[in-house]
Design an enzyme around this catalytic site. Structure first.
Site, short mmCIF file in Angstrom:
data_model
loop_
_atom_site.label_atom_id
_atom_site.label_comp_id
_atom_site.label_asym_id
_atom_site.label_seq_id
_atom_site.Cartn_x
_atom_site.Cartn_y
_atom_site.Cartn_z
NE ARG A 172 -45.14 -33.03 35.81
CZ ARG A 172 -44.66 -32.87 34.66
NH1 ARG A 172 -45.17 -32.56 33.60
NH2 ARG A 172 -43.33 -33.27 34.62
NE ARG A 176 -54.32 -42.55 35.05
CZ ARG A 176 -53.27 -43.18 34.46
NH1 ARG A 176 -53.49 -44.55 34.62
NH2 ARG A 176 -52.50 -42.56 33.41
NE ARG A 249 -29.48 -39.91 43.62
CZ ARG A 249 -28.89 -40.61 44.51
NH1 ARG A 249 -27.78 -40.34 45.00
NH2 ARG A 249 -29.15 -41.78 44.83
NE ARG A 280 -36.42 -48.53 36.36
CZ ARG A 280 -36.83 -47.47 35.26
NH1 ARG A 280 -38.25 -47.26 35.40
NH2 ARG A 280 -36.11 -46.96 34.65
CD GLU A 300 -33.23 -47.72 36.83
OE1 GLU A 300 -33.60 -46.84 37.22
OE2 GLU A 300 -33.39 -48.38 35.87
CE1 TYR A 353 -36.03 -37.98 33.82
CE2 TYR A 353 -37.83 -37.26 33.14
CZ TYR A 353 -37.09 -38.44 33.41
OH TYR A 353 -37.34 -39.82 33.31
CG ASP A 355 -40.88 -37.79 29.76
OD1 ASP A 355 -40.07 -38.55 30.49
OD2 ASP A 355 -41.98 -37.30 30.06
#
Length: 375
Positions: A172, A176, A249, A280, A300, A353, A355
């Site tokens: 996914r 754009r 992880r 990041r 991180e 996972y 959200d």
């Protein structure tokens, strides 16, 4: 038994169930191993800045029902997630869009030109079924984007070469052909003003919570306290890893206070080259436009997980999926033999996972089932 429901873990999943149970007049006990509530969305305020201690959490959803639900506990700001990627001292907008393409290819100016360039580079995969993440990424975005913005970041994140990762991870990948830097396509997006901890506190209204308490050390005693337990920790740890370890992880966070107003000008900047060990840098004040003469940043670092570490991401592959199914069968067997029924929830208990909006939806679904049965 002293309680109607016992919740193990005080993260978002448990907070939803606790609040729904409170509405029904149920008595709930929460057991939390850490010294604070909120799980991984816990925020703490320093110098007027709400720090996301366990990494950036931006709430987004396409469900008005879920959006209205969280707004009943907190007022959300208008934060829009527009991360930036840094590769060899060049900055690129994310997700991959026309700003990215025109920066990456100086001779590309239009959507058709960008699409043609990607198609040209992806042609090496024409007629082939991608067998790994590298092949999947090249088939979607071409070699240039893969090499600069996907490969290093992904290999750091998962701790293994892209050629050894499943193509499913990146199916996914957002692309754009507009000049739109908004990372999410969802209709609703923002961060609770004042931080997530305040929101979680309101969700746990009148709920008894025991902090710094390890449920597993006293499991048999706690199972006598309620007919229903919702366990949001590691499902394999609950069963003492008796069938083997599921893979996860982990992450290490290094937070630093800087005596300046603005370090990087954006809440999130990804570092996509493999030579830089962190994935990041988060600058927390930009999530809520905090006005402060100082700033806090967090680097991180992805890490291998071992027993005793904090797990963050389940490693979804066929081997782990089969092992998880075996643990579910073990849970069913235990429930059939016990007066106390144990249900597994959240990212770790369900080994997937999620959200935050997915977490809330799953918790509301479980709440309806549990509270419906108990009425």
């Amino acid at each position: 038994m002293n309680y109607d429901i016992l919740l193990v873990g005080s993260g978002l999943f448990s907070a939803v169930i606790a609040n729904e149970a409170h509405k029904k007049g149920k008595k709930v006990l929460v057991i939390e191993r850490r010294n604070h509530i909120g799980g991984n969305i816990f925020t703490e305020q320093k110098d007027g800045i709400n720090i996301h201690r366990y990494g950036a959490h931006i709430f987004h959803t396409d469900s008005k029902e879920i959006w209205d639900y969280v707004n009943s506990f907190a007022e959300f700001n208008r934060y829009t997630n527009c991360p930036v990627a840094r590769y060899k001292d060049v900055l690129y907008n994310l997700p991959f869009n026309m700003n990215t393409f025109t920066k990456l290819w100086p001779d590309v100016f239009t959507p058709s030109q960008a699409a043609a360039r990607i198609a040209e580079q992806a042609s090496v995969m024409r007629g082939k079924v991608p067998q790994n993440l590298e092949e999947q990424a090249i088939s979607l975005v071409g070699r240039d984007i893969y090499e600069k913005l996907v490969k290093g970041y992904t290999e750091k994140q998962w701790g293994r070469p892209c050629t050894e990762l499943s193509p499913e991870i990146i199916k996914r990948l957002p692309v754009r052909f507009t000049f739109d830097n908004n990372y999410f396509n969802d209709r609703f997006q923002g961060i609770p003003i004042g931080g997530y901890t305040k929101m979680i506190e309101k969700m746990f209204v009148d709920t008894e919570i025991k902090l710094k308490t390890d449920f597993l050390l006293y499991k048999e005693e706690f199972k006598k306290q309620a007919p229903v337990i919702v366990y949001t920790g590691l499902i394999d740890e609950y069963f003492s890893y008796s069938l083997g370890n599921l893979e996860y992880r982990s992450l290490n966070f290094q937070t630093e206070k800087l005596e300046m107003e603005n370090f990087q000008g954006n809440a999130v900047i990804n570092y996509t080259e493999s030579e830089i060990p962190y994935t990041r840098i988060i600058e927390h004040k930009h999530f809520e436009n905090a006005q402060s003469s100082v700033t806090y940043i967090t680097r991180e670092y992805p890490a291998d997980w071992k027993v005793g570490d904090e797990p963050y991401y389940p490693v979804n592959n066929a081997v782990n999926a089969e092992l998880y199914k075996k643990y579910l069968l073990l849970a069913q067997k235990e429930n059939a033999e016990s007066a106390t029924k144990v249900y597994f929830g959240g990212r770790l208990g369900l080994y997937r996972y999620y959200d935050m909006d997915d977490t809330i939806a799953a918790a509301l679904k479980m709440s309806a089932e549990l509270l419906g049965c108990s009425n």
